[in-house]
Write a protein that holds these residues in place. Structure first.
Motif, PDB file in Angstrom:
ATOM      1  N   MET A   1      17.823  -1.744 -21.005  1.00  0.00           N
ATOM      2  CA  MET A   1      17.552  -2.201 -22.349  1.00  0.00           C
ATOM      3  C   MET A   1      16.200  -2.914 -22.402  1.00  0.00           C
ATOM      4  SD  MET A   1      19.908  -4.586 -24.747  1.00  0.00           S
ATOM      5  CE  MET A   1      19.083  -5.793 -25.692  1.00  0.00           C
ATOM      6  N   ILE A   2      16.050  -4.016 -21.692  1.00  0.00           N
ATOM      7  CA  ILE A   2      14.781  -4.757 -21.678  1.00  0.00           C
ATOM      8  C   ILE A   2      14.025  -4.353 -20.423  1.00  0.00           C
ATOM      9  CG2 ILE A   2      13.738  -7.032 -21.594  1.00  0.00           C
ATOM     10  CD1 ILE A   2      16.199  -8.076 -23.070  1.00  0.00           C
ATOM     11  N   LYS A   3      12.867  -3.743 -20.620  1.00  0.00           N
ATOM     12  CA  LYS A   3      12.130  -3.163 -19.494  1.00  0.00           C
ATOM     13  C   LYS A   3      10.943  -4.002 -19.042  1.00  0.00           C
ATOM     14  CE  LYS A   3      13.467   1.458 -20.837  1.00  0.00           C
ATOM     15  NZ  LYS A   3      13.044   2.782 -21.249  1.00  0.00           N
ATOM     16  N   SER A   4      10.439  -4.890 -19.875  1.00  0.00           N
ATOM     17  CA  SER A   4       9.265  -5.662 -19.481  1.00  0.00           C
ATOM     18  C   SER A   4       9.359  -7.092 -20.026  1.00  0.00           C
ATOM     19  CB  SER A   4       7.992  -4.995 -20.005  1.00  0.00           C
ATOM     20  OG  SER A   4       7.961  -5.069 -21.415  1.00  0.00           O
ATOM     21  N   LYS A   5       8.446  -7.919 -19.532  1.00  0.00           N
ATOM     22  CA  LYS A   5       8.413  -9.300 -19.991  1.00  0.00           C
ATOM     23  C   LYS A   5       8.046  -9.394 -21.467  1.00  0.00           C
ATOM     24  CE  LYS A   5       7.361 -11.587 -15.651  1.00  0.00           C
ATOM     25  NZ  LYS A   5       6.473 -12.524 -14.967  1.00  0.00           N
ATOM     26  N   LYS A   6       7.223  -8.462 -21.926  1.00  0.00           N
ATOM     27  CA  LYS A   6       6.811  -8.454 -23.329  1.00  0.00           C
ATOM     28  C   LYS A   6       8.015  -8.198 -24.236  1.00  0.00           C
ATOM     29  CE  LYS A   6       3.234  -6.579 -26.303  1.00  0.00           C
ATOM     30  NZ  LYS A   6       2.098  -5.664 -26.389  1.00  0.00           N
ATOM     31  N   GLN A   7       8.867  -7.264 -23.852  1.00  0.00           N
ATOM     32  CA  GLN A   7      10.073  -6.990 -24.632  1.00  0.00           C
ATOM     33  C   GLN A   7      11.027  -8.183 -24.591  1.00  0.00           C
ATOM     34  OE1 GLN A   7      11.672  -3.355 -23.065  1.00  0.00           O
ATOM     35  NE2 GLN A   7      10.517  -2.082 -24.512  1.00  0.00           N
ATOM     36  N   MET A   8      11.140  -8.813 -23.434  1.00  0.00           N
ATOM     37  CA  MET A   8      11.997  -9.989 -23.284  1.00  0.00           C
ATOM     38  C   MET A   8      11.518 -11.118 -24.185  1.00  0.00           C
ATOM     39  SD  MET A   8      14.526 -11.261 -21.462  1.00  0.00           S
ATOM     40  CE  MET A   8      14.808 -11.885 -19.850  1.00  0.00           C
ATOM     41  N   LEU A   9      10.226 -11.349 -24.226  1.00  0.00           N
ATOM     42  CA  LEU A   9       9.652 -12.386 -25.076  1.00  0.00           C
ATOM     43  C   LEU A   9       9.889 -12.058 -26.545  1.00  0.00           C
ATOM     44  CD1 LEU A   9       8.005 -14.990 -25.229  1.00  0.00           C
ATOM     45  CD2 LEU A   9       5.944 -13.594 -25.241  1.00  0.00           C
ATOM     46  N   LEU A  10       9.751 -10.805 -26.916  1.00  0.00           N
ATOM     47  CA  LEU A  10       9.993 -10.374 -28.292  1.00  0.00           C
ATOM     48  C   LEU A  10      11.451 -10.603 -28.694  1.00  0.00           C
ATOM     49  CD1 LEU A  10       8.771  -9.022 -30.801  1.00  0.00           C
ATOM     50  CD2 LEU A  10       9.485  -6.832 -29.844  1.00  0.00           C
ATOM     51  N   VAL A  11      12.381 -10.269 -27.828  1.00  0.00           N
ATOM     52  CA  VAL A  11      13.804 -10.470 -28.121  1.00  0.00           C
ATOM     53  C   VAL A  11      14.114 -11.957 -28.262  1.00  0.00           C
ATOM     54  CG1 VAL A  11      16.120 -10.245 -27.156  1.00  0.00           C
ATOM     55  CG2 VAL A  11      14.546  -8.314 -27.068  1.00  0.00           C
ATOM     56  N   ILE A  12      13.589 -12.787 -27.383  1.00  0.00           N
ATOM     57  CA  ILE A  12      13.824 -14.234 -27.453  1.00  0.00           C
ATOM     58  C   ILE A  12      13.201 -14.816 -28.719  1.00  0.00           C
ATOM     59  CG2 ILE A  12      13.253 -16.441 -26.364  1.00  0.00           C
ATOM     60  CD1 ILE A  12      13.560 -15.005 -23.666  1.00  0.00           C
ATOM     61  N   THR A  13      12.010 -14.376 -29.083  1.00  0.00           N
ATOM     62  CA  THR A  13      11.343 -14.862 -30.291  1.00  0.00           C
ATOM     63  C   THR A  13      12.124 -14.495 -31.541  1.00  0.00           C
ATOM     64  OG1 THR A  13       9.198 -14.634 -29.190  1.00  0.00           O
ATOM     65  CG2 THR A  13       9.187 -14.807 -31.589  1.00  0.00           C
ATOM     66  N   ILE A  14      12.577 -13.267 -31.632  1.00  0.00           N
ATOM     67  CA  ILE A  14      13.351 -12.835 -32.798  1.00  0.00           C
ATOM     68  C   ILE A  14      14.662 -13.597 -32.879  1.00  0.00           C
ATOM     69  CG2 ILE A  14      14.609 -10.877 -33.784  1.00  0.00           C
ATOM     70  CD1 ILE A  14      12.320  -9.091 -32.784  1.00  0.00           C
ATOM     71  N   PHE A  15      15.339 -13.766 -31.754  1.00  0.00           N
ATOM     72  CA  PHE A  15      16.592 -14.517 -31.741  1.00  0.00           C
ATOM     73  C   PHE A  15      16.374 -15.965 -32.188  1.00  0.00           C
ATOM     74  CE2 PHE A  15      19.650 -17.228 -29.480  1.00  0.00           C
ATOM     75  CZ  PHE A  15      20.821 -16.749 -30.037  1.00  0.00           C
ATOM     76  N   THR A  16      15.320 -16.589 -31.684  1.00  0.00           N
ATOM     77  CA  THR A  16      15.015 -17.977 -32.063  1.00  0.00           C
ATOM     78  C   THR A  16      14.686 -18.075 -33.551  1.00  0.00           C
ATOM     79  OG1 THR A  16      14.146 -18.368 -29.844  1.00  0.00           O
ATOM     80  CG2 THR A  16      13.537 -19.954 -31.542  1.00  0.00           C
ATOM     81  N   LEU A  17      13.948 -17.123 -34.067  1.00  0.00           N
ATOM     82  CA  LEU A  17      13.601 -17.122 -35.480  1.00  0.00           C
ATOM     83  C   LEU A  17      14.837 -16.976 -36.356  1.00  0.00           C
ATOM     84  CD1 LEU A  17      11.284 -17.118 -37.550  1.00  0.00           C
ATOM     85  CD2 LEU A  17      11.274 -14.636 -37.367  1.00  0.00           C
ATOM     86  N   ILE A  18      15.716 -16.060 -36.000  1.00  0.00           N
ATOM     87  CA  ILE A  18      16.961 -15.872 -36.764  1.00  0.00           C
ATOM     88  C   ILE A  18      17.823 -17.129 -36.696  1.00  0.00           C
ATOM     89  CG2 ILE A  18      19.135 -14.584 -36.814  1.00  0.00           C
ATOM     90  CD1 ILE A  18      17.501 -12.118 -35.981  1.00  0.00           C
ATOM     91  N   LEU A  19      17.924 -17.724 -35.534  1.00  0.00           N
ATOM     92  CA  LEU A  19      18.717 -18.947 -35.371  1.00  0.00           C
ATOM     93  C   LEU A  19      18.135 -20.097 -36.196  1.00  0.00           C
ATOM     94  CD1 LEU A  19      21.124 -20.130 -33.812  1.00  0.00           C
ATOM     95  CD2 LEU A  19      19.511 -20.827 -32.058  1.00  0.00           C
ATOM     96  N   THR A  20      16.815 -20.246 -36.196  1.00  0.00           N
ATOM     97  CA  THR A  20      16.164 -21.316 -36.959  1.00  0.00           C
ATOM     98  C   THR A  20      16.352 -21.129 -38.456  1.00  0.00           C
ATOM     99  OG1 THR A  20      14.511 -21.553 -35.222  1.00  0.00           O
ATOM    100  CG2 THR A  20      13.966 -22.484 -37.363  1.00  0.00           C
ATOM    101  N   VAL A  21      16.101 -19.924 -38.953  1.00  0.00           N
ATOM    102  CA  VAL A  21      16.249 -19.659 -40.382  1.00  0.00           C
ATOM    103  C   VAL A  21      17.701 -19.846 -40.815  1.00  0.00           C
ATOM    104  CG1 VAL A  21      16.115 -17.854 -42.140  1.00  0.00           C
ATOM    105  CG2 VAL A  21      14.235 -18.171 -40.545  1.00  0.00           C
ATOM    106  N   GLY A  22      18.624 -19.374 -40.007  1.00  0.00           N
ATOM    107  CA  GLY A  22      20.043 -19.539 -40.325  1.00  0.00           C
ATOM    108  C   GLY A  22      20.455 -21.000 -40.363  1.00  0.00           C
ATOM    109  N   SER A  23      19.984 -21.784 -39.418  1.00  0.00           N
ATOM    110  CA  SER A  23      20.325 -23.214 -39.374  1.00  0.00           C
ATOM    111  C   SER A  23      19.764 -23.962 -40.573  1.00  0.00           C
ATOM    112  CB  SER A  23      19.790 -23.846 -38.091  1.00  0.00           C
ATOM    113  OG  SER A  23      20.352 -23.217 -36.970  1.00  0.00           O
TER     114      SER A  23
END
Length: 59
Positions: A1-23
């Protein structure tokens, strides 16, 4: 699923953004539902004039 550090950073950033907006959204609607309504109250203003000409008020 996650093949590189760039993809990992993108997934973490999107998750953090969704969590922040939801909160923030949850906190805002929870406050507006239970908080006091924003009201502005002023005292009485009495204005009596005996002039017959037009009075213009600005600002």
């Amino acid at each position: 699923m996650i093949k590189s550090k760039k993809q990992m950073l993108l997934v973490i950033t999107i998750f953090t953004l969704i969590l922040t907006v939801g909160s923030i959204t949850y906190a805002f609607f929870n406050y507006t539902r239970t908080g006091v309504a924003n009201t502005l109250k002023v005292g009485r203003i009495n204005f009596i004039t005996r002039q017959t000409e037009t009075i213009n008020l600005t600002n």
